[in-house]
Enzyme design. Structure first.
Site, PDB file in Angstrom:
ATOM      1  N   ALA A  31       0.804  -1.225   0.000  1.00  0.00           N
ATOM      2  CA  ALA A  31       0.000   0.000   0.000  1.00  0.00           C
ATOM      3  C   ALA A  31       0.840   1.280   0.000  1.00  0.00           C
ATOM      4  O   ALA A  31       0.462   2.283  -0.597  1.00  0.00           O
ATOM      5  CB  ALA A  31      -0.940   0.003   1.206  1.00  0.00           C
ATOM      6  N   THR A  35       0.350   5.508  -1.707  1.00  0.00           N
ATOM      7  CA  THR A  35      -0.201   6.573  -0.861  1.00  0.00           C
ATOM      8  C   THR A  35       0.049   7.951  -1.481  1.00  0.00           C
ATOM      9  O   THR A  35      -0.810   8.822  -1.433  1.00  0.00           O
ATOM     10  CB  THR A  35       0.382   6.527   0.569  1.00  0.00           C
ATOM     11  OG1 THR A  35       1.783   6.278   0.499  1.00  0.00           O
ATOM     12  CG2 THR A  35      -0.258   5.438   1.389  1.00  0.00           C
ATOM     13  N   ILE A 113      -4.356  -3.092  -5.654  1.00  0.00           N
ATOM     14  CA  ILE A 113      -5.353  -3.393  -6.674  1.00  0.00           C
ATOM     15  C   ILE A 113      -5.638  -2.174  -7.545  1.00  0.00           C
ATOM     16  O   ILE A 113      -6.563  -2.186  -8.344  1.00  0.00           O
ATOM     17  CB  ILE A 113      -6.677  -3.888  -6.030  1.00  0.00           C
ATOM     18  CG1 ILE A 113      -7.227  -2.848  -5.045  1.00  0.00           C
ATOM     19  CG2 ILE A 113      -6.462  -5.233  -5.332  1.00  0.00           C
ATOM     20  CD1 ILE A 113      -8.604  -3.214  -4.472  1.00  0.00           C
ATOM     21  N   HIS A 129      -3.618  -9.426  -5.804  1.00  0.00           N
ATOM     22  CA  HIS A 129      -5.000  -9.272  -5.338  1.00  0.00           C
ATOM     23  C   HIS A 129      -5.926  -8.741  -6.414  1.00  0.00           C
ATOM     24  O   HIS A 129      -7.043  -8.329  -6.118  1.00  0.00           O
ATOM     25  CB  HIS A 129      -5.035  -8.376  -4.101  1.00  0.00           C
ATOM     26  CG  HIS A 129      -4.256  -8.932  -2.941  1.00  0.00           C
ATOM     27  ND1 HIS A 129      -3.706  -8.161  -1.951  1.00  0.00           N
ATOM     28  CD2 HIS A 129      -3.916 -10.211  -2.636  1.00  0.00           C
ATOM     29  CE1 HIS A 129      -3.070  -8.932  -1.086  1.00  0.00           C
ATOM     30  NE2 HIS A 129      -3.176 -10.176  -1.487  1.00  0.00           N
ATOM     31  N   CYS A 140     -21.638 -14.233 -18.193  1.00  0.00           N
ATOM     32  CA  CYS A 140     -21.166 -14.393 -19.578  1.00  0.00           C
ATOM     33  C   CYS A 140     -19.707 -13.980 -19.748  1.00  0.00           C
ATOM     34  O   CYS A 140     -19.172 -14.059 -20.854  1.00  0.00           O
ATOM     35  CB  CYS A 140     -22.042 -13.598 -20.542  1.00  0.00           C
ATOM     36  SG  CYS A 140     -21.760 -11.818 -20.482  1.00  0.00           S
ATOM     37  N   CYS A 160     -26.660  -8.986 -20.101  1.00  0.00           N
ATOM     38  CA  CYS A 160     -27.271 -10.322 -20.029  1.00  0.00           C
ATOM     39  C   CYS A 160     -28.006 -10.530 -18.707  1.00  0.00           C
ATOM     40  O   CYS A 160     -28.670 -11.545 -18.521  1.00  0.00           O
ATOM     41  CB  CYS A 160     -26.201 -11.406 -20.214  1.00  0.00           C
ATOM     42  SG  CYS A 160     -25.297 -11.806 -18.701  1.00  0.00           S
ATOM     43  N   ASN A 221      10.417   1.215   3.747  1.00  0.00           N
ATOM     44  CA  ASN A 221       9.116   1.292   4.424  1.00  0.00           C
ATOM     45  C   ASN A 221       9.198   2.302   5.564  1.00  0.00           C
ATOM     46  O   ASN A 221      10.264   2.525   6.124  1.00  0.00           O
ATOM     47  CB  ASN A 221       8.719  -0.097   4.974  1.00  0.00           C
ATOM     48  CG  ASN A 221       7.238  -0.203   5.251  1.00  0.00           C
ATOM     49  OD1 ASN A 221       6.409   0.250   4.456  1.00  0.00           O
ATOM     50  ND2 ASN A 221       6.883  -0.781   6.382  1.00  0.00           N
TER      51      ASN A 221
HETATM   52 ZN    ZN Z   1     -23.135 -10.923 -18.955  1.00  0.00          ZN
END
Ligand code: ZN
Length: 246
Positions: A31, A35, A113, A129, A140, A160, A221
């Site tokens: 993380a 930042t 992420i 992640h 689908c 869908c 860190n």
């Molecule tokens: Zn779909």
């Protein structure tokens, strides 16, 4: 208020000489890498403070069971606290892109992420992640961008009728096998491993580091980590600041 830099020039010089001498660098980030791009660590005190709103801790809301049992609450929280459409790569992301272009960087393994390494241009990125920019229909498999998801309300639905979910690993879900295999292979074959912006408290981070058998282990860190004593170089400071000094 201008903050005095805590980073020592001798540390930056040593990091630079390690990078110059290396051919197969792997970067392992958490993380703290993002930042500076305005993405808070949701595990931090500040993150936790805001998050009692759905009546559960963030780790609970971002779990597989919560997603299936209370999808509306999940997406309310997710849209508000996990998506940062204006976030841009910072000095650390940009430096790592240059390293990949110079063919010195074998790969980036990230716990984040936010997708910022790919946005910076890096190709060999192992997103342990997942990535909030990738979303797919659970029926689908049609894919959707983060912007698509932000245009929806409530539970996002595909044409869908299926539910669209982020390609993000929720608590209680296993990591994607091939991402893990690739990440571990790169760490095993690296000559230098730079670990940055992570306290190494979240598994599998800690165990991944054990695979490293190269020459130079560098840790960047703000707080101490369990791997500090094994490192050749430990830099206490902000990740983006350290890379901006290189
Ligand atoms: Zn779909």
């Amino acid at each position: 208020m201008e903050r005095e830099s805590e980073v020592k020039k001798s540390d930056i010089d040593l990091l630079r000489s390690i990078i110059d001498a290396s051919k197969r660098i792997v970067f392992f980030g958490g993380a703290g890498v993002s930042t500076e791009s305005g993405i808070p660590d949701f595990r931090s005190a500040e993150g936790l403070y805001a998050e009692k709103e759905e009546g559960a801790e963030p780790e609970m809301i971002l779990s597989k069971s919560f997603f299936y049992l209370q999808p509306e609450a999940f997406f309310r929280f997710y849209r508000k606290h996990m998506l940062f459409p204006d976030a841009k790569p910072n000095a650390a992301h940009r430096y790592l892109y240059e390293l990949e272009k110079r063919d010195k960087l074998r790969g980036i393994v990230t716990q984040n992420i936010d997708g910022l390494h790919k946005m910076a241009g890096n190709i060999r990125v192992y997103e342990l992640h997942g990535n909030v920019h990738e979303n797919y229909c659970m029926e689908c498999n049609a894919s959707y961008s983060m912007e698509d998801l932000l245009r929806t309300e409530g539970i996002p639905r595909c044409e869908c009728g299926g539910v669209i979910r982020p390609n993000v690993v929720l608590y209680g879900e296993p990591l994607e096998k091939y991402v893990c295999i690739g990440a571990r292979r790169e760490i095993t074959n690296a000559d230098t491993l730079i670990v940055a912006g992570t306290s190494l408290s979240v598994e599998p981070a800690a165990s991944f580091i054990e695979d490293f058998r190269g020459k130079h282990l560098v840790l960047i860190n703000r707080e101490p980590t369990p791997a500090d004593e094994k490192a050749e170089l430990v830099i206490r400071g902000d990740v983006a600041e350290v890379f901006s000094l290189l």
